[in-house]
Scaffold this active site. Structure first.
Site, PDB file in Angstrom:
ATOM      1  NE  ARG A 244      -2.581  -0.800   3.576  1.00 20.53           N
ATOM      2  CZ  ARG A 244      -2.795   0.172   4.597  1.00 20.53           C
ATOM      3  NH1 ARG A 244      -4.004   1.091   5.167  1.00 20.53           N
ATOM      4  NH2 ARG A 244      -1.538  -0.391   5.580  1.00 20.53           N
TER       5      ARG A 244
ATOM      6  CB  SER B  87       5.942  -6.618   7.697  1.00 18.02           C
ATOM      7  OG  SER B  87       5.206  -5.352   8.259  1.00 18.02           O
TER       8      SER B  87
ATOM      9  CG  ASP C  57       3.908  -6.414  11.807  1.00 19.58           C
ATOM     10  OD1 ASP C  57       4.762  -5.959  12.433  1.00 19.58           O
ATOM     11  OD2 ASP C  57       2.995  -7.089  11.820  1.00 19.58           O
TER      12      ASP C  57
END
Length: 921
Positions: free
Chosen positions: A550, A611, A665
């Protein structure tokens, strides 16, 4: 006058619908903790939670206290589906006067009946073998039951009024009397029983009771239901249409608020005879019913029973005939004085009159025997009245049954209910049309329910043996289930030990000398501040953690945070191609996003959620340790990820890129929640994987220079225990799951807690339980052998933990091609609860170590802190968050910990790391 009398004894269909509604309301009241004292339908729990499954075997003794007899029964079951139980019985008449004497004498007499019966039926080697013989006690009086083998008598009825019994545990009274017999009969000098008038103890052979244990008490209605639950079919409702009237049924246990039991089902003894005692049946009561009520021993009580019980039907007819004779509608010119005598016209007379369809010969005979001289017209009219009274009783039974069936259908959330109903009693066997009326009227009133009526054979005796057999089967099963699940049930001491071990590993991870060998890596993130609410501006965020990534723009204003984002796909060829190709593709997507958002001319600070395992050496500098999740792009491992992105921007001549922070995250979650709550200094992820981060004092971070201020530490706690320190917690099931993963021996703490593994742990337990014949009747389940077939999302569905979840459980099990009984569903729920509870408790033990360390670091008596939390297991599982918080409170009582659900930690959180860095700069 005759037509008026017949009309008054007819209840229209609309009125039956109203009665059904009233009864359902009263049933709900009876089950409610707050209102059950007001209910007339008592809804007494019986603690019978299962019906027979056909595997029961052994010898079972039954003693049944009847109207004027004691019935003893020995039932032998062979585990053959209960198709051919062997039964021996003996009936003893109650001595005259004992029903109104001392309670002790009654129970002593029952014990002597049992002793005599066993002396005659058991072989000498059985009685001397020391074998414990389980006994089921059928006690047809109103009791408050608190366990299957514990029940206080509420009140006597049916002509009994023995002293010293009301308010006492009748099971204990019988067991004490039996124990006296055991002592007295085996020559150890027990005291002899005082003889009762009408019987002598010498009439009993000097038998000895071979260790008889009273294991279950029930009334005759429950006995009927269990008697009908044999021969391969399940019966879940019973109606007794006898001198008294009652019904029982299997209710969803979570609705029975008067007990602690919440899973599965429980048989409820409705005691519906008292329905209408609050006046709801007043308009149905005729003057004849009122006369019967006034003459009874308990006026105003048991109003429903007085309309339907065979003890009263003859009396209702008698009063109707007296009234009609007074109006000269019948017996004109005949002396009817005989009808004034209470009890002269019995229900047996009524049944004889109505069962003969051919003329009035039998009617005349019955009336003449009573001393009446009826005309042909009298005989016909008496027959009409008798039919109306008994027909009304059958119709009211049907309305009561319809209320029970509709309640079962509604509370099980079923469109249609198909159920077997056991029926017994004088009215059922004695009135030819009773079954037809019960079936047709209940169908009219509850069209959504299909009831099959089953006649009860052997009375309630066989059923009492079944209750006893099921109780013993469940007790044996419970011991075995506890044995299987015991290693997964952690004590407070176990959790304190895990907390202490986590603290040790945290200290090792923070120390420069021991960091390399610590299982908890305690990686510095170079994030030194959490948001304070003064951050302002526009920021870009990237979130790369899988096949999709994203790009976001985050606007931070005084009013709050707003975001816009777009998801881009990374094709497999790029994931597995070169590093340059991958990062060029990312820059192309950023350019596309900025163009769409009209941001091309602006140079915005960017936070990058990456991540994958990295060694962070600065806020904007992190070396990739290894690719995971299917990425294999070349030329990246060991390189600075932020630098690779900057170089791609240069190649693409994109100068408007200012990467200020790279975060994982967990840190993003802490920062996202920190904006809403300045006390948020811990981040926790519990989803597919698990991790935590927190703000540590710089003086304790030996792996980074400097002692001032704080730094967020990414614990990477999933690997806690990889050095063997958690081996004592690992069960056989955990080891099997670990061995079949792609990284055996690694991420061991994560494998006890996170969503990726819980379903697999449950599957391993189910396989062992099936092997031990504790589930699915021991039948092999091929699909259960398939790895990962039992998804963790199933745990959430299964643990919704009201009775309705049991239907969903059965749907899940059907999907897995498992033929599950109701009891299998309840056990499945227990297995899932055990596994998820342990996961929550272990997670809490780790978190307790973190908050206690923060409290000690700051020299506080009481720490107040917020945890920002994300992850599907925490968010979607119905009990995980509650169990985690409860255990944490217990393990860290000096820390007041709040939990805040993160919204988009990896997107919003990364932007806020950039915003805080910008503010600090």
């Amino acid at each position: 006058q005759i037509q008026r009398a017949l009309r008054s004894l007819t209840v229209p269909l609309e009125r039956l619908h109203i009665m059904k509604g009233h009864m359902m309301q009263d049933m709900c009241k009876g089950l409610s903790r707050q209102m059950h004292t007001e209910a007339k339908v008592r809804m007494l729990p019986t603690y019978i939670c299962s019906t027979p499954n056909g595997t029961e075997k052994g010898n079972f003794l039954v003693v049944e206290l009847c109207q004027n007899q004691v019935r003893t029964l020995l039932v032998t079951l062979y585990g053959d589906g209960n198709m051919s139980p062997q039964m021996m019985y003996k009936i003893f008449d109650l001595p005259e006067g004992i029903m109104q004497g001392e309670g002790e004498a009654l129970f002593d007499f029952i014990a002597q009946c049992v002793s005599q019966f066993l002396a005659e039926t058991l072989s000498s080697d059985t009685s001397s073998s020391g074998e414990h013989l389980p006994l089921g006690f059928v006690f047809p009086f109103s009791c408050r039951q608190t366990q299957l083998d514990k029940a206080e008598l509420l009140s006597w009825s049916k002509g009994f009024s023995c002293s010293g019994v009301v308010g006492k545990d009748v099971v204990q009274l019988l067991q004490s009397a039996i124990n006296k017999q055991e002592v007295g009969g085996n020559g150890t000098g027990g005291h002899r029983l005082s003889p009762w008038r009408g019987w002598k103890s010498s009439q009993f052979a000097p038998g000895q009771l071979c260790h008889v244990d009273v294991v279950a008490l029930m009334n005759d209605t429950v006995g009927t239901m269990m008697t009908c639950s044999t021969e391969g079919r399940t019966c879940e409702v019973a109606v007794v249409a006898d001198k008294g009237s009652n019904c029982c049924f299997m209710a969803e246990a979570y609705l029975v608020e008067t007990t602690a039991e919440t899973s599965g089902r429980m048989c409820i003894n409705t005691e519906w005879g008292c329905f209408g005692d609050d006046g709801t049946l007043n308009d149905i009561f005729t003057p004849y019913d009122e006369s019967v009520d006034k003459e009874s021993s308990n006026p105003g009580e048991k109003r429903f029973e007085k309309l339907v019980g065979s003890l009263y039907l003859g009396e209702i007819v008698r009063h109707a005939l007296i009234a009609l004779a007074a109006e000269k509608a019948i017996f004109t010119g005949t002396n009817v004085a005989v009808l004034k005598e209470k009890g002269v016209f019995t229900t047996q007379h009524v049944l004889e009159i109505i069962n003969n369809e051919d003329g009035t010969t039998d009617v005349r005979r019955v009336l003449e025997v009573l001393g009446l001289q009826p005309s042909e017209r009298d005989c016909s009219r008496v027959q009409q009245i008798c039919r109306a009274v008994v027909g009304r009783a059958a119709t009211l039974y049907a309305a009561g049954l319809a209320a029970i069936l509709s309640y079962m259908c509604q509370t099980r959330e079923m469109e249609t209910l198909m159920v077997n109903v056991g029926v017994e009693g004088e009215l059922y066997t004695g009135y030819a049309r009773f079954e037809e009326i019960l079936q047709s009227v209940s169908r009219l009133l509850a069209p959504e329910c299909m009831a099959t009526l089953l006649p009860s054979r052997d009375g309630s005796g066989r059923g009492a043996a079944m209750v006893t057999a099921v109780a013993l089967r469940l007790a044996a099963q419970r011991r075995e289930v506890n044995e299987v699940l015991a290693p997964l049930r952690l004590t407070r001491a176990d959790l304190e030990k895990v907390q202490a071990l986590m603290r040790e590993e945290m200290d090792r991870g923070l120390c420069k000398e021991t960091n390399a060998s610590a299982s908890v890596r305690m990686l510095p993130t170079y994030v030194s501040h959490t948001p304070d609410g003064t951050e302002r501006g526009d920021f870009l965020a990237l979130d790369l953690g899988g096949t999709n990534f994203r790009v976001l723009v985050v606007h931070v204003t005084e009013e709050g945070i707003s975001m816009a984002s777009e998801i881009y796909v990374i094709p497999a060829a790029i994931m597995q191609g070169t590093g340059e190709g991958l990062f060029d593709h990312i820059i192309d997507c950023i350019v596309d996003f900025q163009a769409k958002q009209n941001l091309t001319t602006q140079m915005l600070p960017l936070g990058f959620t990456f991540s994958f395992p990295c060694q962070q050496v600065g806020l904007d500098k992190a070396l990739l340790l290894t690719w995971t999740k299917g990425f294999t792009a070349s030329g990246c491992v060991g390189q600075d990820v932020v630098q690779l992105l900057r170089e791609a921007a240069q190649r693409k001549q994109h100068s408007g890129l200012q990467v200020v922070a790279l975060v994982n995250d967990t840190v993003g979650t802490m920062m996202a929640c920190g904006y809403d709550d300045p006390k948020c200094e811990i981040g926790l992820i519990v989803g597919t994987g698990t991790n935590a981060c927190y703000m540590e004092e710089m003086r304790n971070v030996g792996t980074v220079e400097g002692d001032q201020g704080r730094m967020c530490i990414n614990m990477e706690w999933g690997a806690f225990g990889d050095n063997g320190c958690l081996d004592h917690i690992f069960t056989h099931f955990d080891r099997v799951v670990d061995d079949t993963t792609i990284n055996p021996g690694k991420q061991r703490y994560e494998k006890l807690i996170s969503g990726m593994y819980l379903g697999e742990i449950v599957r391993q337990i189910l396989m062992v339980m099936t092997e031990k014949q504790l589930m699915f009747q021991g039948r092999p389940c091929p699909k259960l052998q398939t790895r990962n077939i039992f998804q963790t999302k199933f745990l959430s569905t299964i643990e919704l933990s009201n009775g309705l979840a049991l239907r969903q459980i059965r749907a899940i099990l059907k999907e897995l091609e498992l033929d599950a009984s109701f009891e299998d569903s309840v056990l499945m729920q227990e297995v899932c609860q055990t596994v998820s509870l342990r996961a929550a408790q272990l997670c809490a033990a780790g978190l307790a170590a973190v908050v206690e360390k923060m409290r000690e670091n700051r020299g506080l008596d009481q720490l107040s802190v917020t945890v920002g939390v994300d992850g599907t297991l925490y968010k979607l599982h119905p009990c995980f968050s509650h169990n985690l918080q409860k255990t944490l409170k217990d393990l860290a009582p000096n820390c007041n910990v709040s939990f805040l659900l993160s919204e988009d930690g990896s997107g919003k959180g990364a932007a806020l790391v950039a915003a805080v860095a910008n503010r600090s700069a």
